[in-house]
Design a protein around this motif. Structure first.
Motif, short mmCIF file in Angstrom:
data_model
loop_
_atom_site.label_atom_id
_atom_site.label_comp_id
_atom_site.label_asym_id
_atom_site.label_seq_id
_atom_site.Cartn_x
_atom_site.Cartn_y
_atom_site.Cartn_z
N TYR A 29 103.73 43.39 141.92
CA TYR A 29 103.30 44.79 141.99
C TYR A 29 102.91 45.29 140.60
O TYR A 29 101.87 45.93 140.40
CB TYR A 29 104.42 45.65 142.57
N MET A 89 99.22 46.61 139.47
CA MET A 89 99.09 48.00 139.01
C MET A 89 98.44 48.05 137.62
O MET A 89 97.58 48.90 137.34
CB MET A 89 100.47 48.66 138.96
N TYR A 148 95.99 62.60 146.43
CA TYR A 148 95.79 61.30 147.06
C TYR A 148 94.42 61.24 147.69
O TYR A 148 93.88 62.24 148.19
CB TYR A 148 96.86 61.02 148.13
N THR A 191 96.74 46.92 146.84
CA THR A 191 97.60 47.68 145.93
C THR A 191 96.98 49.04 145.62
O THR A 191 97.68 50.07 145.58
CB THR A 191 97.83 46.90 144.63
N HIS A 222 98.54 52.76 146.68
CA HIS A 222 98.83 53.71 145.62
C HIS A 222 98.08 55.03 145.82
O HIS A 222 98.60 56.09 145.47
CB HIS A 222 98.46 53.09 144.26
N THR A 251 102.14 55.00 154.10
CA THR A 251 101.66 53.69 154.55
C THR A 251 102.19 53.48 155.96
O THR A 251 103.41 53.48 156.18
CB THR A 251 102.15 52.57 153.63
N ALA A 275 103.93 48.17 149.55
CA ALA A 275 104.28 49.54 149.89
C ALA A 275 105.73 49.84 149.55
O ALA A 275 106.08 50.94 149.08
CB ALA A 275 104.01 49.80 151.38
N GLU A 282 105.90 50.33 145.88
CA GLU A 282 105.33 51.65 145.54
C GLU A 282 106.36 52.73 145.77
O GLU A 282 106.52 53.65 144.97
CB GLU A 282 104.09 51.89 146.40
N SER A 283 107.11 52.59 146.85
CA SER A 283 108.12 53.57 147.18
C SER A 283 109.22 53.60 146.12
O SER A 283 109.68 54.67 145.71
CB SER A 283 108.72 53.26 148.56
N GLU A 317 107.11 53.85 141.99
CA GLU A 317 106.12 54.88 141.68
C GLU A 317 106.45 56.23 142.32
O GLU A 317 106.06 57.26 141.80
CB GLU A 317 104.73 54.43 142.17
N ARG A 318 107.20 56.19 143.46
CA ARG A 318 107.47 57.45 144.19
C ARG A 318 108.93 57.84 144.11
O ARG A 318 109.39 58.69 144.89
CB ARG A 318 107.08 57.29 145.66
#
Length: 845
Positions: free
Chosen positions: A678, A682, A702, A752, A756, A761, A782, A785-786, A789-790
């Motif tokens: 990942y 990125m 987004y 990816t 993002h 997702t 995903a 990402e969770s 990044e989130r």
């Protein structure tokens, strides 16, 4: 006849030196003395000096050289040497001799050299008279200095074979050689110097030497002469060497009279060193003082220690073309217009070393009958018309066109050597050592004939890459020792400093605090024979020398080398193959003899390279014991056994540690494989600026409301039902890989980027999904990402479109199902409405 006698004496003396047995043993005929046998003549050289002998003992007639110097002999009796017809050289100096008998020297008809210096021969008692010396009919050299003669000159009328005489010369007024010398037609050398005897003469006139017109070599140094009149040397037409040095009351003014008399003579060497006092005013050499030399064929001039600062313009132009060598050491030269006169003279060697040397007053200075007067000299303006060719903006530097040697050492020069262009010259040797030339910038041009250059002991810490211009192509010997070049040479990575020195044969870089040299430092020196890098701080040989096929000597003495690497050993062996005369000095280095350096120790045992001083090498063992490597074979055998017992343990330990490290690294990589993948994608996306936000929603933007991850077998559900209900009816923009992925980008990057840039997702979960590699890739991306990044925000939304038992789900999906919400697709109409309402609510909340 006299020439033949001299030749025989000289040849026999030379032959004696070359063939004599060097062993000094006690004489069997005189036990207190030592003898040395000449294996050719079978005659002895006998040394009886410093034995406090008071009488001449009886000696056999098998001696050719005899020394009784520094004893306590007072009387030489009759017949003392009566049977010694083979004796050639007799030394009776530094005794207490005050009586000779008429027959003292009877039997010495073949004697060639007699030394009576420093005795007590009193002229009033007539000890040394014509009758005493009569038997010495073939005597060539006589020394009677430092006796009590006063102003008496012995009668040497019968010494018809004498060619060289050393005697004292004392006069309260005008000095004059007596008429008795007139019969000595073969006399050629007369040493009256006060440096080795007693000489004190107030003045010299045209009467002084009129009875010895045949003299060729005359020394009047240190005779306290106050004045030399014109005409003093006019009778000496055969004079070849004249020395008036160390007469500090003469000054340069006397040179006019001296050089006037030397016109049209055979003069070859003129010495007037130190005819000024140590603390006189600085001096100028004038045209009138040397202009008569133009009528001579003089070859050498010595004018050392005269506080000489300037030379009158055009004065040097009166020097004859025969002049080869000029010595002006220990003077006070300053730059002046006279420099340009150097272009017109034929001098080959110019020695101006030791300028500005510190002095103390003479212990017994002469008392001169005049006062020092300072007067201002008129300035003569001369317009220089000498043509010059120079490059760019280099400063022109005048050089005599016939000059071959220049010695400017120990002159307290404190400069940086900037760009100079020498005028046309044939300069071959230059010595600038022992000054303060701290920076060599250059370039130096027009030195195409230069073979020898000495820049040692100058405290230099900077040399430019272009200092040695292409005009240094003929240089063969370069001496740079005792500087601080270790501050600059290690950074010459391309060998630019020496790149133009293609014919260099010898270089000395010792005592420069050099830690290393670049690989290509000697790349251009294919003809080099000797390299001296001793007394530096090298720890290894990192520079290339394998291509130096002519290398005979490499000096790395007194550095910090603990062992030689495999590449260094290979280079040394390759040179040894090409050149069997190759030698290397590695003494006074701190070698290590351990298991890690055993290959180096083995090389010391087996190499055919000549190791200078090998028996004195030492080596430090692993227990810090310092041992000599004189018996290197035994040391290697012992070290081999010790190291062999440790090798299996070391190999096993290394293998075990390596295996553990590999296992740990593999486990970490597998555990964080999705995180690493990942992160990689990125970074790749961001570097290509693939993430472009389009709409504001709360505090984040987004591009899509949701990214839909599905298997190709479930595409009908995604494109017909999901797309219709969410995007067309509820306005939620979806990202589907068949519709929205950018062509030309790889799949992983598209996935990816899409995840993002989507708020959620959606996972269309089915058995086909679990079987698909890319579906699982999308799921894990995903999830990353969770997490990263989130901030652990729930971005995954699972839709089960078929019944799947828990045991069929992978563990990481089952954990997600149990901890987060999911929804199953219903089969009835009422459930269908609730299903789409729930999805819409989740995606829009």
């Amino acid at each position: 006849m006299h020439f033949t006698l001299l030749q025989l004496f000289l040849l026999r003396s030379i032959y004696h030196v070359m063939t004599a047995d060097e062993r000094h043993e006690r004489c069997n005929f005189l036990k207190i003395c030592t003898c040395r046998l000449n294996q050719v003549t079978l005659l002895f050289s006998v040394d009886c000096s410093r034995l406090e002998i008071r009488e001449i003992p009886k000696l056999p007639n098998k001696i050719e050289e005899l020394s009784f110097k520094e004893n306590k002999i007072q009387v030489i009796p009759n017949q003392a040497f009566s049977n010694m017809t083979n004796l050639l050289k007799l030394d009776l100096s530094s005794n207490e001799i005050h009586v000779f008998r008429h027959l003292s020297f009877t039997g010495l008809k073949n004697l060639r050299s007699l030394n009576l210096q420093n005795n007590r021969l009193d002229a009033s008692k007539a000890n040394l008279n014509i009758h005493v010396l009569k038997p010495l009919e073939n005597l060539i050299h006589l020394n009677i200095k430092q006796n009590l003669f006063g102003n008496f000159q012995p009668n040497l009328t019968l010494m018809v074979s004498l060619r060289s005489l050393e005697m004292d010369f004392i006069s309260n007024d005008t000095g004059q050689i007596s008429e008795s010398f007139y019969s000595m037609k073969r006399l050629r050398e007369l040493d009256l110097s006060g440096l080795t005897g007693n000489c004190s003469v107030r003045s010299l006139t045209n009467e002084s030497f009129k009875y010895i017109p045949q003299i060729e070599n005359l020394s009047l140094s240190d005779c306290r002469i106050k004045h030399i009149n014109k005409g003093t040397f006019q009778h000496l037409k055969s004079i070849s060497v004249l020395d008036i040095s160390n007469n500090t009351c003469l000054k340069f003014e006397v040179l006019e009279n001296v050089t006037y008399d030397l016109q049209f003579s055979s003069i070859k060497v003129l010495k007037f060193n130190k005819i000024h006092k140590v603390f006189d005013m600085n001096t100028m050499l004038r045209t009138s003082q040397i202009k008569y030399l133009t009528n001579t064929t003089i070859q050498e001039i010595h004018g050392d220690s005269n506080r000489l600062q300037q030379i009158e313009i055009r004065a040097m132009l009166f020097m004859p073309n025969t002049l080869d060598y000029v010595s002006a050491r220990d003077n006070q030269f300053s730059y002046g217009p006279y420099f340009w006169d150097l272009l017109r003279i034929s001098v080959k060697t110019f020695n101006v070393s030791h300028m500005f040397t510190f002095h103390t007053e003479d212990e017994h200075p002469e008392q001169c009958s005049y006062d020092i007067v300072c007067k201002k000299e008129p300035v003569t303006e001369t317009k220089m018309k000498y043509g010059m060719e120079y490059r760019d903006h280099a400063t022109p530097l005048p050089m005599p066109h016939q000059l071959t040697s220049l010695n400017y050492s120990s002159c307290h020069l404190h400069y940086s050597i900037i760009a100079y262009n020498l005028t046309n010259n044939i300069l071959r040797n230059v010595d600038l050592s022992n000054n303060l030339l701290t920076s060599w910038i250059g370039p130096i041009y027009n030195v195409k004939s230069l073979k020898y250059l000495d820049l040692s002991s100058n405290f230099c810490s900077n040399v430019s890459n272009y200092f040695f211009s292409e005009d240094f192509g003929s240089l063969e010997e370069l001496y740079l020792q005792n500087n601080i070049l270790g501050l600059v040479l290690p950074y010459d990575y391309k060998g630019a400093t020496l790149q133009n020195l293609h014919n260099l044969k010898t270089i000395n870089l010792s005592q420069n605090k050099i830690q290393r040299l670049s690989k290509d430092f000697f790349k251009s020196q294919l003809k080099i024979e000797r390299i001296d890098l001793s007394e530096n701080t090298f720890q290894s040989i990192d520079f290339d020398i394998g291509h130096l096929k002519s290398l005979k000597y490499l000096n790395l003495k007194n550095n910090r080398i603990s062992f030689l690497s495999a590449s260094a050993i290979q280079q040394l062996d390759s040179i040894d193959i090409l050149n069997k005369n190759f030698r290397i000095d590695l003494s006074q280095n701190d070698f290590l003899c351990t298991c890690e350096t055993i290959n180096f120790v083995q090389w010391l045992v087996t190499t055919t390279v000549g190791l200078i001083g090998k028996k004195n090498y030492t080596c430090q063992l692993s227990d810090l014991t310092l041992v000599p490597i004189e018996n290197i074979d035994k040391l290697y055998d012992t070290l081999s056994k010790d190291c062999m017992s440790k090798i299996p343990i070391i190999v096993a330990l290394v293998a075990s540690v390596s295996s553990v490290l590999i296992f740990i690294c593999s486990g970490l990589i597998y555990r964080y494989r999705w995180k690493l993948r990942y992160a990689y994608y990125m970074i790749k996306i961001r570097s290509h600026k693939k993430m472009v936000p389009v709409e504001k929603d709360d505090d984040k933007s987004y591009m899509y409301g949701a990214f839909v991850s599905y298997a190709d077998e479930d595409s009908a559900f995604a494109h017909k039902q999901l797309l219709t209900k969410l995007e067309k009816e509820n306005g939620i923009i979806l990202c589907l890989h068949k519709r929205n992925f950018l062509p030309g980008n790889d799949i992983a990057t598209n996935i990816t980027s899409a995840i993002h840039n989507s708020r959620r997702t959606i996972i269309i979960m089915s058995r086909n999904f679990l079987k698909s590699y890319w579906c699982m890739f999308e799921y894990n991306m995903a999830r990353m990402e969770s997490i990263y990044e989130r901030s652990n925000e729930n971005v995954l939304f699972l839709i089960f479109i078929e019944q799947i038992a828990s045991k069929e789900l992978p563990l990481h999906i089952l954990e997600l199902v149990q901890s987060q919400s999911y929804i199953e697709y219903p089969n009835d109409e009422y459930g269908d409405t609730v299903f789409w309402d729930k999805i819409t609510q989740v995606l829009t909340s």
